[in-house]
Design a protein around this motif. Structure first.
Motif, PDB file in Angstrom:
ATOM      1  N   ARG A 102       0.754  -1.244   0.079  1.00 40.33           N
ATOM      2  CA  ARG A 102      -0.149   0.119  -0.219  1.00 40.33           C
ATOM      3  C   ARG A 102       0.794   1.338  -0.110  1.00 40.33           C
ATOM      4  NH1 ARG A 102      -5.159  -1.620   4.118  1.00 40.33           N
ATOM      5  NH2 ARG A 102      -5.246  -3.796   3.362  1.00 40.33           N
ATOM      6  N   THR A 103       2.241   1.096   0.135  1.00 38.87           N
ATOM      7  CA  THR A 103       3.102   2.369   0.166  1.00 38.87           C
ATOM      8  C   THR A 103       2.790   3.221  -1.303  1.00 38.87           C
ATOM      9  OG1 THR A 103       4.648   1.248   1.497  1.00 38.87           O
ATOM     10  CG2 THR A 103       5.290   3.166   0.469  1.00 38.87           C
ATOM     11  N   GLN A 104       2.643   4.291  -1.147  1.00 45.38           N
ATOM     12  CA  GLN A 104       2.709   5.179  -2.442  1.00 45.38           C
ATOM     13  C   GLN A 104       3.858   5.422  -2.940  1.00 45.38           C
ATOM     14  OE1 GLN A 104      -0.314   5.796  -3.836  1.00 45.38           O
ATOM     15  NE2 GLN A 104      -1.296   4.198  -2.124  1.00 45.38           N
ATOM     16  N   ARG A 105       3.907   5.757  -4.198  1.00 45.93           N
ATOM     17  CA  ARG A 105       5.306   6.046  -5.069  1.00 45.93           C
ATOM     18  C   ARG A 105       5.742   7.494  -4.358  1.00 45.93           C
ATOM     19  NH1 ARG A 105       4.024   4.605 -11.187  1.00 45.93           N
ATOM     20  NH2 ARG A 105       3.697   2.409 -10.754  1.00 45.93           N
ATOM     21  N   SER A 106       4.919   8.367  -3.753  1.00 44.65           N
ATOM     22  CA  SER A 106       5.700   9.489  -2.925  1.00 44.65           C
ATOM     23  C   SER A 106       6.025   9.368  -1.823  1.00 44.65           C
ATOM     24  CB  SER A 106       4.193  10.609  -3.026  1.00 44.65           C
ATOM     25  OG  SER A 106       3.109  10.204  -2.373  1.00 44.65           O
ATOM     26  N   ASP A 107       5.772   8.270  -1.170  1.00 45.73           N
ATOM     27  CA  ASP A 107       6.382   8.078   0.103  1.00 45.73           C
ATOM     28  C   ASP A 107       7.817   7.923   0.198  1.00 45.73           C
ATOM     29  OD1 ASP A 107       6.972   6.589   2.616  1.00 45.73           O
ATOM     30  OD2 ASP A 107       4.779   6.184   2.879  1.00 45.73           O
ATOM     31  N   PRO A 108       8.458   8.324   1.341  1.00 48.33           N
ATOM     32  CA  PRO A 108       9.955   8.312   1.453  1.00 48.33           C
ATOM     33  C   PRO A 108      10.437   6.953   1.433  1.00 48.33           C
ATOM     34  CG  PRO A 108       9.272  10.101   2.755  1.00 48.33           C
ATOM     35  CD  PRO A 108       7.894   9.243   2.274  1.00 48.33           C
ATOM     36  N   ALA A 109       9.524   6.141   2.167  1.00 52.56           N
ATOM     37  CA  ALA A 109       9.769   4.754   2.365  1.00 52.56           C
ATOM     38  C   ALA A 109      10.055   4.244   0.850  1.00 52.56           C
ATOM     39  CB  ALA A 109       8.748   3.657   3.025  1.00 52.56           C
ATOM     40  N   TYR A 110       9.075   4.337  -0.299  1.00 51.38           N
ATOM     41  CA  TYR A 110       9.332   3.721  -1.634  1.00 51.38           C
ATOM     42  C   TYR A 110      10.548   4.151  -2.215  1.00 51.38           C
ATOM     43  CZ  TYR A 110       7.709   3.101  -6.573  1.00 51.38           C
ATOM     44  OH  TYR A 110       7.743   2.572  -7.726  1.00 51.38           O
ATOM     45  N   GLY A 195       5.473  -2.315   6.799  1.00 54.52           N
ATOM     46  CA  GLY A 195       4.313  -2.972   6.279  1.00 54.52           C
ATOM     47  C   GLY A 195       3.407  -3.506   7.221  1.00 54.52           C
ATOM     48  N   GLY A 196       2.265  -4.413   6.709  1.00 56.42           N
ATOM     49  CA  GLY A 196       1.387  -4.706   7.571  1.00 56.42           C
ATOM     50  C   GLY A 196       1.249  -6.199   8.040  1.00 56.42           C
ATOM     51  N   PHE A 197       0.294  -6.966   8.288  1.00 55.22           N
ATOM     52  CA  PHE A 197       0.072  -8.262   8.652  1.00 55.22           C
ATOM     53  C   PHE A 197       0.812  -9.270   7.568  1.00 55.22           C
ATOM     54  CE2 PHE A 197      -4.351  -7.591  10.591  1.00 55.22           C
ATOM     55  CZ  PHE A 197      -3.726  -6.984  11.607  1.00 55.22           C
ATOM     56  N   GLY A 198       1.114  -8.918   6.505  1.00 53.84           N
ATOM     57  CA  GLY A 198       1.873  -9.992   5.775  1.00 53.84           C
ATOM     58  C   GLY A 198       3.504  -9.544   5.790  1.00 53.84           C
ATOM     59  N   THR A 199       3.749  -8.423   5.987  1.00 56.87           N
ATOM     60  CA  THR A 199       5.044  -8.085   6.345  1.00 56.87           C
ATOM     61  C   THR A 199       5.461  -8.835   7.680  1.00 56.87           C
ATOM     62  OG1 THR A 199       4.946  -6.157   4.945  1.00 56.87           O
ATOM     63  CG2 THR A 199       6.986  -6.322   6.647  1.00 56.87           C
ATOM     64  N   LEU A 200       4.648  -8.652   8.697  1.00 55.74           N
ATOM     65  CA  LEU A 200       4.968  -9.204  10.011  1.00 55.74           C
ATOM     66  C   LEU A 200       4.840 -10.564   9.872  1.00 55.74           C
ATOM     67  CD1 LEU A 200       2.432  -6.621  12.107  1.00 55.74           C
ATOM     68  CD2 LEU A 200       4.992  -6.751  12.147  1.00 55.74           C
ATOM     69  N   ASP A 201       4.238 -11.123   9.165  1.00 52.58           N
ATOM     70  CA  ASP A 201       4.193 -12.462   9.096  1.00 52.58           C
ATOM     71  C   ASP A 201       5.572 -13.329   8.679  1.00 52.58           C
ATOM     72  OD1 ASP A 201       2.995 -15.649   8.934  1.00 52.58           O
ATOM     73  OD2 ASP A 201       3.006 -14.872   6.786  1.00 52.58           O
TER      74      ASP A 201
END
Length: 271
Positions: A102-110, A195-201
């Motif tokens: 869900r991270t947007q392309r404008s996000d510094p994390a991207y 990230g969310g649940f998938g990343t935590l998993d």
């Protein structure tokens, strides 16, 4: 006259008579007159099927319920493992990058993930992601732009957009556990972005395997300290004091905000 009850009995004749008439002797004759072989399985009496295996195979019309039964699922699972191993066996050293779709392309994390993908590829190391959008796309994008191997291991989900366009080696899986096996088997280091649940998993699965020595020690980097610090404060402040983990467990990971350091740690065991 000779009493017939005193005549010697031929044992073979007695066996033959018992097979025809169980009342002819003390031992009952076998109750089943036919034997059906289905591969290594022996079937007798009421267990003998009405149709043969070949006849069932060649029936023109029959129910398709078997497509949804566990034996068929086992074959699909086996096929996914075979396809995955075949696709990745000659990949060479690789680092996996996990993070939110869900991270947007404008996000510094991207932008940071894109930078890390490029840095990994510049070292001649493949980048493996989940193949989706967001952080995964960013890491694949950086690797592809740097001329490296950009791998996407996707998963069939109703809301997923499929393999992103910066993947140059991609594969989609039905089963999460097969997909995660590929991540673990072919990655020599891991960078985990927000990230969310998938990343935590994916993160806790890997940490569990490393902690229990099911896999070789693998460098694990958590990128974005402010995102992860609260979780690890809880781990060290709650789990450790209550004896749920050993004091060494939090040292399995490195927290950083520096893309260069993240890549250096994740690739530290690759020669």
């Amino acid at each position: 006259m000779t009493d017939p009850t005193t005549q010697p009995v031929d044992p073979e004749d007695l066996i033959r008579r018992r097979q025809v008439d169980p009342a002819a002797g003390d031992i009952d004759a076998p109750p089943f007159s036919e034997t059906y072989h289905r591969g290594p399985v022996i079937l007798r009496g009421p267990m003998i099927p009405q149709d043969s295996t070949t006849a069932n195979l060649l029936k023109a019309e029959q129910s398709t319920d078997w497509l949804h039964m566990d034996p068929w699922r086992v074959l699909r699972i086996q096929a996914e493992f075979v396809d995955g191993f075949g696709a990745l066996a000659e990949l060479g050293p690789a680092v996996s990058v996990f993070g939110s779709a869900r991270t947007q392309r404008s996000d510094p994390a991207y932008r940071a993930a894109q930078r890390m993908g490029a840095l990994i590829a510049e070292r001649g190391i493949a980048v493996i992601t989940g193949g989706g959008p967001g952080i995964m796309e960013a890491a694949n994008r950086g690797a592809a732009a740097a001329g490296g191997k950009s791998v996407g291991l996707g998963i069939e989900l109703p809301h997923e957009q499929g393999i992103n366009e910066w993947v140059n080696l991609g594969m989609s899986f039905r089963y999460f556990f097969v997909r995660k096996t590929m991540f673990v088997k072919y990655s020599s280091g891991v960078i985990i972005c927000p990230g969310g649940f998938g990343t935590l998993d994916e993160m806790f699965e890997l940490l569990t395997l490393v902690q229990t020595h099911k896999v070789e020690p693998t460098p694990v980097v958590l990128f974005d300290t402010s995102y992860w610090q609260g979780l690890f404060d809880w781990i060290t402040g709650t789990l450790e004091p209550r004896g749920m983990i050993s004091p060494l467990d939090p040292e399995l990971v490195t927290l950083t905000d520096d893309p260069e350091q993240a890549v250096a740690v994740a690739t530290s065991t690759i020669r």
